[in-house]
Design a protein around this motif. Structure first.
Motif, PDB file in Angstrom:
ATOM      1  N   LYS A 279       0.826  -1.211   0.000  1.00 26.84           N
ATOM      2  CA  LYS A 279       0.000   0.000   0.000  1.00 26.84           C
ATOM      3  C   LYS A 279       0.861   1.262   0.000  1.00 26.84           C
ATOM      4  CE  LYS A 279      -3.941   2.077   2.388  1.00 26.84           C
ATOM      5  NZ  LYS A 279      -4.923   1.932   3.493  1.00 26.84           N
ATOM      6  N   ALA A 282       2.416   1.868  -3.407  1.00 27.12           N
ATOM      7  CA  ALA A 282       1.454   2.289  -4.424  1.00 27.12           C
ATOM      8  C   ALA A 282       0.900   3.682  -4.171  1.00 27.12           C
ATOM      9  CB  ALA A 282       0.306   1.282  -4.486  1.00 27.12           C
ATOM     10  N   GLU A 283       0.781   4.080  -2.899  1.00 26.22           N
ATOM     11  CA  GLU A 283       0.043   5.298  -2.576  1.00 26.22           C
ATOM     12  C   GLU A 283       0.894   6.448  -2.056  1.00 26.22           C
ATOM     13  OE1 GLU A 283      -3.087   4.224   0.091  1.00 26.22           O
ATOM     14  OE2 GLU A 283      -3.938   2.718  -1.270  1.00 26.22           O
ATOM     15  N   ARG A 319       6.448  -0.501  -7.552  1.00 24.47           N
ATOM     16  CA  ARG A 319       6.024   0.904  -7.562  1.00 24.47           C
ATOM     17  C   ARG A 319       5.889   1.413  -8.993  1.00 24.47           C
ATOM     18  NH1 ARG A 319       8.865   4.979  -3.541  1.00 24.47           N
ATOM     19  NH2 ARG A 319       6.918   4.727  -2.360  1.00 24.47           N
ATOM     20  N   LYS A 322       2.771   0.067 -10.716  1.00 25.11           N
ATOM     21  CA  LYS A 322       1.555   0.734 -10.245  1.00 25.11           C
ATOM     22  C   LYS A 322       1.401   2.110 -10.906  1.00 25.11           C
ATOM     23  CE  LYS A 322      -0.481  -2.093  -7.462  1.00 25.11           C
ATOM     24  NZ  LYS A 322      -1.871  -2.546  -7.746  1.00 25.11           N
ATOM     25  N   LYS A 323       2.490   2.830 -11.044  1.00 26.94           N
ATOM     26  CA  LYS A 323       2.449   4.148 -11.692  1.00 26.94           C
ATOM     27  C   LYS A 323       2.022   4.015 -13.161  1.00 26.94           C
ATOM     28  CE  LYS A 323       3.830   6.546  -8.144  1.00 26.94           C
ATOM     29  NZ  LYS A 323       2.866   7.440  -7.434  1.00 26.94           N
ATOM     30  N   SER A 325       0.185   1.641 -14.455  1.00 27.80           N
ATOM     31  CA  SER A 325      -1.224   1.242 -14.551  1.00 27.80           C
ATOM     32  C   SER A 325      -2.173   2.414 -14.365  1.00 27.80           C
ATOM     33  CB  SER A 325      -1.537   0.157 -13.518  1.00 27.80           C
ATOM     34  OG  SER A 325      -1.452   0.679 -12.197  1.00 27.80           O
ATOM     35  N   GLU A 326      -1.681   3.517 -13.769  1.00 29.00           N
ATOM     36  CA  GLU A 326      -2.518   4.697 -13.535  1.00 29.00           C
ATOM     37  C   GLU A 326      -2.537   5.642 -14.729  1.00 29.00           C
ATOM     38  OE1 GLU A 326      -0.883   6.402 -10.048  1.00 29.00           O
ATOM     39  OE2 GLU A 326      -1.508   4.772  -8.703  1.00 29.00           O
ATOM     40  N   LEU A 327      -1.614   5.432 -15.675  1.00 23.00           N
ATOM     41  CA  LEU A 327      -1.532   6.326 -16.841  1.00 23.00           C
ATOM     42  C   LEU A 327      -2.644   6.047 -17.848  1.00 23.00           C
ATOM     43  CD1 LEU A 327       2.332   6.313 -17.380  1.00 23.00           C
ATOM     44  CD2 LEU A 327       0.941   8.055 -16.249  1.00 23.00           C
TER      45      LEU A 327
END
Length: 327
Positions: A279, A282-283, A319, A322-323, A325-327
């Motif tokens: 967590k 990722a956050e 990390r 995760k970055k 996948s947010e794009l």
């Protein structure tokens, strides 16, 4: 009686803060937001005097029944799809269901439901055989469902029967869980009738499990130990020290802990540390070295090794993924 029990359960849910209520023609759902995640409980009136409850929980505890419900004692069927649930029996001992376990019982009410792994997917049915049969006589006759036989099949020696569901029952319950995610009243009823048929088929009944029962004191010791161990993950407190604090042997304490949480202490703490690390990676933008320290790893290399074993990639790769996948 079953309807009265459930009405009281509903009242108890509504006293909880952060509850969102959704009502349908034959259903009601409660969504509870907490720091642990979103939990949803959905109740369906599938047939007269037959209530079906789905639990999709990400919490360690939720409101349960209230003390006055103990007088009603409807039959209750529980099936654990995933996670772990604590059940209080009539003799004030505790047992735990894990994935694919089911129980059928006349257990006492619980003011709070407890989920040791902070995650639970499960199915519960409440029904009274006599009221159900009277209200659904045509259905009972058509499907040859003599529900009055359930107590003699399952409650010969005690009021709770627990077993691992056989493959046929698992398939039926897995289909039922799928209809919770994509509701179909018709198919829910078919699954429930199929399940009742299997519960009445003595040839297909799974062998009862040899279970460990835990007293309220033993359970409380395990829960207190978990609180001490997880209060500050930077600390590595020896189990021997905690055992001495409670006046029990280290072996007994470890057995209580495994009984409640389904894992030994080291595995439980490792999984918790990795969940928090995941967590934070990722956050947040915290340096990996700082994340390692926060969860109790003084050596970043050791943290990376354990993380890789858990997630099949190192912390930095995780990390970055995760970055992306947010794009």
């Amino acid at each position: 009686m079953v309807g009265e029990t459930l009405n009281r359960m509903l009242d108890n849910y509504l006293t909880t803060s952060n509850v969102q209520l959704q009502k349908g023609p034959d259903s009601v759902s409660f969504t509870i937001n907490s720091s642990e995640g979103i939990s949803k409980t959905s109740l369906y009136n599938v047939l007269p005097y037959m209530h079906l409850i789905f639990f999709d929980l990400h919490a360690q505890s939720l409101p349960g029944e209230i003390a006055e419900n103990a007088q009603f004692h409807p039959l209750q069927f529980n099936y654990c799809v995933g996670g772990r649930i604590e059940l209080l029996l009539d003799n004030n001992s505790y047992i735990y269901l894990k994935e694919n376990d089911f129980c059928i019982s006349r257990q006492t009410s619980q003011s709070e439901s407890y989920f040791p792994t902070k995650y639970y997917h499960g199915v519960t049915m409440y029904f009274d055989p006599d009221f159900f049969t009277e209200a659904n006589q045509n259905v009972a006759d058509l499907f040859n469902l003599n529900l009055s036989r359930l107590p003699e099949i399952y409650f010969e020696k005690k009021d709770t029967y627990i077993a691992e569901a056989a493959s046929g029952m698992r398939k039926t319950l897995d289909r039922l869980w799928q209809h919770y995610e994509s509701p179909s009243a018709f198919h829910m009823k078919l699954c429930v009738l199929d399940l009742l048929h299997q519960l009445l088929d003595e040839k297909s009944i799974s062998q009862e499990k040899a279970l460990s029962f835990y007293t309220s004191v033993q359970v409380e010791i395990a829960k207190k130990a978990e609180q001490i161990l997880t209060a500050d993950l930077k600390q590595h407190i020896p189990m021997k020290q905690i055992a001495q604090q409670f006046g029990v042997s280290e072996t007994s304490l470890k057995n209580y802990f495994r009984g409640v949480y389904g894992k030994n202490v080291s595995d439980y703490l490792r999984d918790l540390r990795m969940s928090i690390a995941e967590k934070l990676l990722a956050e947040t933008k915290l340096p990996i070295s700082e994340i390692a320290l926060q969860i109790g790893y003084t050596k970043q290399g050791k943290f990376a090794e354990v993380f890789r074993q858990q997630f099949q990639m190192n912390p930095l790769e995780y990390r970055r993924s995760k970055k992306l996948s947010e794009l």
